[in-house]
Design a protein around this motif. Structure first.
Motif, mmCIF file in Angstrom:
data_model
loop_
_atom_site.group_PDB
_atom_site.id
_atom_site.type_symbol
_atom_site.label_atom_id
_atom_site.label_comp_id
_atom_site.label_asym_id
_atom_site.label_seq_id
_atom_site.Cartn_x
_atom_site.Cartn_y
_atom_site.Cartn_z
ATOM 1 N N ALA A 16 14.323 -7.895 -0.302
ATOM 2 C CA ALA A 16 13.241 -7.002 -0.725
ATOM 3 C C ALA A 16 12.094 -7.854 -1.242
ATOM 4 N N MET A 17 10.917 -7.372 -1.036
ATOM 5 C CA MET A 17 9.724 -8.084 -1.493
ATOM 6 C C MET A 17 9.220 -7.431 -2.782
ATOM 7 N N PRO A 18 8.666 -8.206 -3.719
ATOM 8 C CA PRO A 18 8.146 -7.612 -4.956
ATOM 9 C C PRO A 18 7.136 -6.504 -4.699
ATOM 10 N N ALA A 19 6.369 -6.620 -3.619
ATOM 11 C CA ALA A 19 5.375 -5.591 -3.308
ATOM 12 C C ALA A 19 6.025 -4.226 -3.110
ATOM 13 N N GLN A 20 7.281 -4.203 -2.672
ATOM 14 C CA GLN A 20 7.977 -2.927 -2.517
ATOM 15 C C GLN A 20 8.127 -2.240 -3.871
ATOM 16 N N GLY A 21 8.385 -3.014 -4.905
ATOM 17 C CA GLY A 21 8.485 -2.438 -6.245
ATOM 18 C C GLY A 21 7.177 -1.800 -6.672
ATOM 19 N N LEU A 22 6.062 -2.438 -6.343
ATOM 20 C CA LEU A 22 4.753 -1.861 -6.666
ATOM 21 C C LEU A 22 4.512 -0.573 -5.891
ATOM 22 N N GLU A 23 4.905 -0.559 -4.629
ATOM 23 C CA GLU A 23 4.765 0.660 -3.822
ATOM 24 C C GLU A 23 5.582 1.794 -4.428
ATOM 25 N N PHE A 24 6.812 1.487 -4.836
ATOM 26 C CA PHE A 24 7.668 2.511 -5.426
ATOM 27 C C PHE A 24 7.136 2.980 -6.772
ATOM 28 N N ALA A 25 6.509 2.088 -7.536
ATOM 29 C CA ALA A 25 5.930 2.475 -8.817
ATOM 30 C C ALA A 25 4.810 3.491 -8.613
ATOM 31 N N LEU A 26 3.975 3.261 -7.612
ATOM 32 C CA LEU A 26 2.904 4.219 -7.333
ATOM 33 C C LEU A 26 3.486 5.520 -6.790
ATOM 34 N N GLU A 27 4.490 5.420 -5.949
ATOM 35 C CA GLU A 27 5.165 6.612 -5.423
ATOM 36 C C GLU A 27 5.738 7.444 -6.572
ATOM 37 N N ALA A 28 6.366 6.786 -7.518
ATOM 38 C CA ALA A 28 6.935 7.490 -8.672
ATOM 39 C C ALA A 28 5.826 8.151 -9.491
ATOM 40 N N ALA A 29 4.756 7.414 -9.754
ATOM 41 C CA ALA A 29 3.654 7.962 -10.554
ATOM 42 C C ALA A 29 3.019 9.159 -9.868
ATOM 43 N N GLU A 30 2.892 9.106 -8.552
ATOM 44 C CA GLU A 30 2.320 10.241 -7.820
ATOM 45 C C GLU A 30 3.241 11.453 -7.849
ATOM 46 N N ALA A 31 4.539 11.224 -8.038
ATOM 47 C CA ALA A 31 5.504 12.324 -8.070
ATOM 48 C C ALA A 31 5.649 12.938 -9.464
ATOM 49 N N TRP A 32 4.959 12.377 -10.459
ATOM 50 C CA TRP A 32 5.083 12.914 -11.814
ATOM 51 C C TRP A 32 4.671 14.383 -11.808
#
Length: 133
Positions: free
Chosen positions: A62-78
């Motif tokens: 896994a690449m660290p950038a995937q974690g950033l993508e998931f963080a934004l995905e999570a924030a958008e799902a709030w």
């Protein structure tokens, strides 16, 4: 996650802790009820944990950038508005945090980034507490 954070402070990674963490992370996603508020946020957050756990492995895929993508995905799902500084959407706050983190890392190094993460953690926690009441 506490074990991973301790490793950033120089602690040893322990496979007897990390191995079960993979399974526990997977099981949490299946046990969270679909009808509770924040289910998509929760499941996206588990993806972030998964990326962090994968990075403990020498043969990481896994690449660290995937974690950033998931963080934004999570924030958008709030599921509700937030009140953090001038932000009402968690996704907007997440993007602003990301920009500030990149700037601090460039100018002041990893120690400043770690301090910023600790500061932001409290803000995220207060938002989460409002959701669960």
């Amino acid at each position: 996650m506490e074990h991973l954070a301790a490793s950033l402070d120089g602690g040893e990674l322990d496979d007897t802790v990390l191995g079960p963490a993979f399974g526990a992370n997977w099981n949490l996603g299946t046990r969270y009820p679909d009808d509770l508020a924040g289910v998509e946020f929760f499941r996206s957050g588990l993806k972030i944990v998964f990326v962090a756990l994968v990075h403990t492995r020498p043969d990481q895929q896994a690449m660290p950038a995937q974690g950033l993508e998931f963080a934004l995905e999570a924030a958008e799902a709030w599921p509700s508005d937030v009140r953090i500084d001038s932000f009402t959407r968690l996704a907007d706050f997440e993007l602003a945090c990301r920009q500030e983190a990149q700037a601090r890392l460039r100018t002041d190094g990893l120690a400043a980034l770690w301090k910023l993460a600790e500061e932001r953690c409290g803000q995220y926690r207060r938002v989460a507490e409002l959701l669960v009441g």
